[in-house]
Scaffold this active site. Structure first.
Site: not given
Length: 394
Positions: A154, A157, A218
């Site tokens: 993640s 991102k 997230s």
């Protein structure tokens, strides 16, 4: 037969030279399973710092009958000597030091040639790749395997959030613009017990709402929805277009160790079940250095990201979003002097635990740290930040 006899004679001569009468003290460690050893001499010594000379060697009990620890498990440990002991086995004598680590929970005897005088150099034990960067200048302050592309989960991102900021800044779009979230695969992803966290109970959310969900909580579904919105649509077709934009931006920044195939950092073999796939490999693969550079661009061009990144918990569209950055105030690994206010956590089985940390200690430039595939991402990030400040590297 004559030749074999000569070889045997040379072999026996070699043994005599090697061991001699009384042995050559310290030239070799004694076999841990040897019998007939004894302590010849014990001398107290002034506590002195040592570290391992190589990955070889081990820590034993006094009589060298039991291996307690392998030195390779302690690459960055400083050992402090308290005694010097001479052990004898047969005609061989060897010098050992009694050592203990700083916390005194690991101790024993080590052959002196497995040690090197001086404190151990700083290092991270668990992170497979890491970097510390000056956020203002881009100077590399410390690194470990920083140019090796790895799965980053993640942490991906950050690139998605950068491109969202760019669209809001450079087009007529605003934080109140509506993002369509009606695609069935996205809704299923949000409900997933493994990959879901922010559920799409409506067909539209604002950019700001999904931005908060993607950064703070997230949210995988929010990141994909935002990417599709940046690319101009709301279906997997636009997800593929967005991934191309991610790679285009990486190329513009000259990030040669960065390749993206997903908007949220999930691997493609997990996303396919929700209707998403793109050309390329299974996972986003980015080096620790390039991750730090992405974070540097995001913070420099859109500093408001830190306003959101430091929020511990926030209710978004009726759902509680929880920030898993455990270096924030009130969290387990918080250290007030580091002034940590971001930035992004990540985890998949492939990527391991990943974390991009940032903070601005008083009197210093802002620091950006990256640890990839790290079993102790917060303690090692904290150690890395403290190392940089303690040695005035920033």
């Amino acid at each position: 037969m004559k030749v074999m006899g000569q070889h045997r004679l040379l072999y026996l001569m070699g043994i005599a030279v090697t061991f001699g009468i009384g042995g050559l003290i310290g030239h070799q460690p004694i076999n841990a399973n040897a019998a007939g050893y004894r302590v010849v001499k014990t001398t107290k010594v002034k506590p002195t710092a040592y570290h391992r000379a190589s990955s070889k060697g081990a820590i034993f009990n006094l009589h060298h009958t039991k291996k307690l620890h392998a030195l390779k498990k302690f690459p960055h440990t400083t050992w402090y000597t308290t005694k010097k002991v001479t052990l004898k086995h047969g005609k061989t004598k060897s010098i050992y030091y009694k050592v203990k680590n700083k916390t005194n929970n690991v101790k024993g005897y080590v052959w002196h040639r497995y040690l090197k005088k001086g404190k151990a150099p700083f290092g991270l034990k668990y992170a497979k790749a890491a970097v510390a960067m000056d956020a203002k200048t881009g100077k590399i302050l410390w690194h470990k395997n920083m140019n090796t592309p790895r799965a980053i989960a993640s942490v991906s991102k950050l690139m998605t959030l950068y491109l969202v900021n760019q669209k809001v800044t450079n087009t007529s779009a605003t934080w109140k613009s509506k993002v369509t979230t009606s695609y069935s695969g996205l809704k299923s992803l949000g409900r997933s017990a493994v990959y879901g966290n922010f559920k799409f109970t409506k067909n539209h959310y604002t950019v700001k709402q999904l931005y908060e969900a993607a950064l703070i909580d997230s949210s995988n579904s929010a990141a994909i929805a935002l990417g599709q919105w940046v690319a101009g649509g709301a279906t997997p077709k636009y997800n593929r277009k967005f991934v191309k934009l991610m790679n285009k931006q990486a190329k513009a920044w000259k990030l040669s160790k960065a390749t993206f195939v997903t908007a949220n950092g999930m691997e493609q073999n997990a996303l396919r079940g929700y209707g998403y796939s793109t050309p390329g490999g299974n996972a986003n693969r980015v080096s620790a250095k390039d991750v730090a550079l992405i974070a540097k661009h995001l913070i420099a061009d859109h500093p408001s990201v830190l306003t959101y990144a430091k929020i511990g918990s926030l209710k978004v569209a009726g759902q509680r979003c929880y920030n898993y950055n455990n270096l924030l105030p009130g969290r387990k690994y918080y250290q007030s002097s580091l002034k940590v206010d971001g930035l992004k956590t990540g985890f998949t089985d492939l990527a391991g635990y990943c974390f991009v940390g940032t903070g601005k200690k008083s009197g210093h430039n802002r620091i950006i740290t990256v640890v990839l595939h790290d079993a102790n991402e917060f303690t090692e990030t904290r150690s890395l930040m403290n190392h940089v400040y303690k040695n005035n590297l920033i």
